[in-house]
Design a protein around this motif. Sequence first.
Motif, PDB file in Angstrom:
ATOM      1  N   TRP A 264      69.837  11.300  12.066  1.00  0.00           N
ATOM      2  CA  TRP A 264      69.572  12.182  10.927  1.00  0.00           C
ATOM      3  C   TRP A 264      70.488  11.886   9.741  1.00  0.00           C
ATOM      4  CZ3 TRP A 264      65.193  14.358  10.489  1.00  0.00           C
ATOM      5  CH2 TRP A 264      64.497  14.826  11.597  1.00  0.00           C
ATOM      6  N   THR A 265      71.736  11.510  10.020  1.00  0.00           N
ATOM      7  CA  THR A 265      72.649  11.185   8.918  1.00  0.00           C
ATOM      8  C   THR A 265      72.139   9.985   8.127  1.00  0.00           C
ATOM      9  OG1 THR A 265      74.513  12.022  10.210  1.00  0.00           O
ATOM     10  CG2 THR A 265      75.026  10.593   8.343  1.00  0.00           C
ATOM     11  N   SER A 266      71.665   8.962   8.847  1.00  0.00           N
ATOM     12  CA  SER A 266      71.117   7.783   8.177  1.00  0.00           C
ATOM     13  C   SER A 266      69.866   8.135   7.382  1.00  0.00           C
ATOM     14  CB  SER A 266      70.798   6.698   9.213  1.00  0.00           C
ATOM     15  OG  SER A 266      71.956   6.310   9.913  1.00  0.00           O
ATOM     16  N   CYS A 267      69.023   9.001   7.933  1.00  0.00           N
ATOM     17  CA  CYS A 267      67.805   9.403   7.220  1.00  0.00           C
ATOM     18  C   CYS A 267      68.139  10.099   5.901  1.00  0.00           C
ATOM     19  CB  CYS A 267      66.967  10.326   8.097  1.00  0.00           C
ATOM     20  SG  CYS A 267      66.156   9.523   9.487  1.00  0.00           S
ATOM     21  N   LEU A 268      69.083  11.021   5.934  1.00  0.00           N
ATOM     22  CA  LEU A 268      69.457  11.730   4.716  1.00  0.00           C
ATOM     23  C   LEU A 268      70.060  10.788   3.684  1.00  0.00           C
ATOM     24  CD1 LEU A 268      70.988  14.993   6.240  1.00  0.00           C
ATOM     25  CD2 LEU A 268      68.765  14.721   5.108  1.00  0.00           C
ATOM     26  N   LEU A 269      70.888   9.844   4.146  1.00  0.00           N
ATOM     27  CA  LEU A 269      71.486   8.877   3.231  1.00  0.00           C
ATOM     28  C   LEU A 269      70.413   8.011   2.576  1.00  0.00           C
ATOM     29  CD1 LEU A 269      73.958   7.422   2.045  1.00  0.00           C
ATOM     30  CD2 LEU A 269      73.994   6.006   4.103  1.00  0.00           C
ATOM     31  N   MET A 270      69.488   7.485   3.381  1.00  0.00           N
ATOM     32  CA  MET A 270      68.437   6.636   2.824  1.00  0.00           C
ATOM     33  C   MET A 270      67.510   7.419   1.901  1.00  0.00           C
ATOM     34  SD  MET A 270      67.369   3.899   5.785  1.00  0.00           S
ATOM     35  CE  MET A 270      67.135   5.071   7.112  1.00  0.00           C
ATOM     36  N   ALA A 271      67.237   8.677   2.236  1.00  0.00           N
ATOM     37  CA  ALA A 271      66.373   9.480   1.372  1.00  0.00           C
ATOM     38  C   ALA A 271      67.010   9.706   0.001  1.00  0.00           C
ATOM     39  CB  ALA A 271      66.078  10.823   2.051  1.00  0.00           C
ATOM     40  N   GLY A 272      68.302  10.011  -0.018  1.00  0.00           N
ATOM     41  CA  GLY A 272      68.983  10.207  -1.293  1.00  0.00           C
ATOM     42  C   GLY A 272      69.025   8.945  -2.134  1.00  0.00           C
ATOM     43  N   VAL A 273      69.325   7.810  -1.492  1.00  0.00           N
ATOM     44  CA  VAL A 273      69.384   6.545  -2.223  1.00  0.00           C
ATOM     45  C   VAL A 273      67.997   6.148  -2.711  1.00  0.00           C
ATOM     46  CG1 VAL A 273      69.912   4.088  -2.011  1.00  0.00           C
ATOM     47  CG2 VAL A 273      71.467   5.782  -1.036  1.00  0.00           C
ATOM     48  N   TRP A 274      66.979   6.361  -1.883  1.00  0.00           N
ATOM     49  CA  TRP A 274      65.618   6.010  -2.291  1.00  0.00           C
ATOM     50  C   TRP A 274      65.184   6.802  -3.518  1.00  0.00           C
ATOM     51  CZ3 TRP A 274      61.048   9.183  -1.588  1.00  0.00           C
ATOM     52  CH2 TRP A 274      59.857   8.545  -1.997  1.00  0.00           C
ATOM     53  N   LEU A 275      65.459   8.100  -3.524  1.00  0.00           N
ATOM     54  CA  LEU A 275      65.085   8.919  -4.676  1.00  0.00           C
ATOM     55  C   LEU A 275      65.812   8.453  -5.935  1.00  0.00           C
ATOM     56  CD1 LEU A 275      63.515  11.352  -5.734  1.00  0.00           C
ATOM     57  CD2 LEU A 275      65.458  12.798  -5.079  1.00  0.00           C
ATOM     58  N   LEU A 276      67.101   8.157  -5.817  1.00  0.00           N
ATOM     59  CA  LEU A 276      67.874   7.688  -6.965  1.00  0.00           C
ATOM     60  C   LEU A 276      67.351   6.354  -7.481  1.00  0.00           C
ATOM     61  CD1 LEU A 276      70.378   7.947  -8.811  1.00  0.00           C
ATOM     62  CD2 LEU A 276      71.696   6.802  -7.022  1.00  0.00           C
ATOM     63  N   CYS A 277      67.107   5.415  -6.565  1.00  0.00           N
ATOM     64  CA  CYS A 277      66.627   4.087  -6.977  1.00  0.00           C
ATOM     65  C   CYS A 277      65.216   4.150  -7.545  1.00  0.00           C
ATOM     66  CB  CYS A 277      66.673   3.134  -5.783  1.00  0.00           C
ATOM     67  SG  CYS A 277      68.329   2.686  -5.243  1.00  0.00           S
TER      68      CYS A 277
END
Length: 407
Positions: A264-277
Amino acid sequence: MSQPLSLGEGARAEATSGASAGSGATSRGASARAHLASTGAPGVSVHPVIVRGRWLVWVLLGASALLIPLGTAVGSMGLENLWPWLWPHSLDAADPTASAQRAMAWQIVTDIRLPRTLGAWMAGALLGLAGAVAQGLFRNPLADPYLLGSASGASLGVAAALALMGGGNALVGGAGAAVAVSVFSSHWLVRLGLTGAAFVGAVLAVLLTLVLARGVQHTLRLLLAGVIVGVVLGAFTSLILLLSPDAMQAMQAFLLGSTGFVGWTSCLLMAGVWLLCLLAALALSRVLDGLALGESTAHSLGLPLAPLRAALVAVLALATGTAVAQTGLIAFVGLAAPHLVRAVAPVPHQRLMVLASLMGAVLLASADLLARGLIAPQELPVGVLTAVLGGGYLLWLMHRRTGAGGL
């Protein structure tokens, strides 16, 4: 200065039909008509490419909505672990193990399968977005997100971290709660360390590429510098693994690519970076539309190419480094996703960013399902599966174009 219009492939085809390259008024008029058609203005027919793009969005969203529930049902223990959770009445109330079975089913679904499925979706979205940016930046439909050396840098970072921590045999934590260092470990301290090492390695590799290329002004020099950095850092990774043989087994899953250690930690990190990018890429999409027509045309539109190229490189590095840090090296998703979107609907870059991101997410989520289900209860490394399928797709594409008189 007025807002520059979006100059996608559909607009370029309309703008250049029956007009010379220097007819600025005709080009601007055609671009304006294409822009009005894309926005659905009254009295203006919608271009078929725009219609296909809209349908593709719904198809990809529908496929995602189907793949995520399927991902919770596919695993080494099959669907039976979902059964007592979805249908509690199927358990005998008098059975003393009923509550334990329900708890186990809940844990398998929520702690293992669901974050892994969502993680595969998010990593594919990041790679698809990075592939669209790379292909627009280098003006090459076969450009890959790993061209700037980020994958080799991430591999070197993980290999160095494993070697420094005892080659995968070290323990972290207190004496009573020691955790083995491995890429498969779900402990937050291990995940944070390996993810940080991979991300730092990817960023340093991209910075080294920029130094060797002397900035981002020359695309060809940037491309060649990325290839050189990738080869050299790959050699250093092999040297570290040779000097630390115990790290080879721990490193194998990362090199082959796997979503098995995504939580779940990796999912949240990737979701935040994806939205920003994604937001940054959408804001910079008109730069890629201008570059698609050539640097001189982009300059004539008043675009400051040097800082905008630097911003695109930053988006590319951040998206690629984050995905590689969480799932390892997964080939062909970033290359194939934008290519498949263009084959269906050659839309401008603003729409391409969203569509390529969704396409990459669907591709990697589908590959992850196949990797888990083909030889269950064993599973294939998803990076190996994407490499085989992607290589086969490119061979078929090359054969088709050769038969049609192309490459």
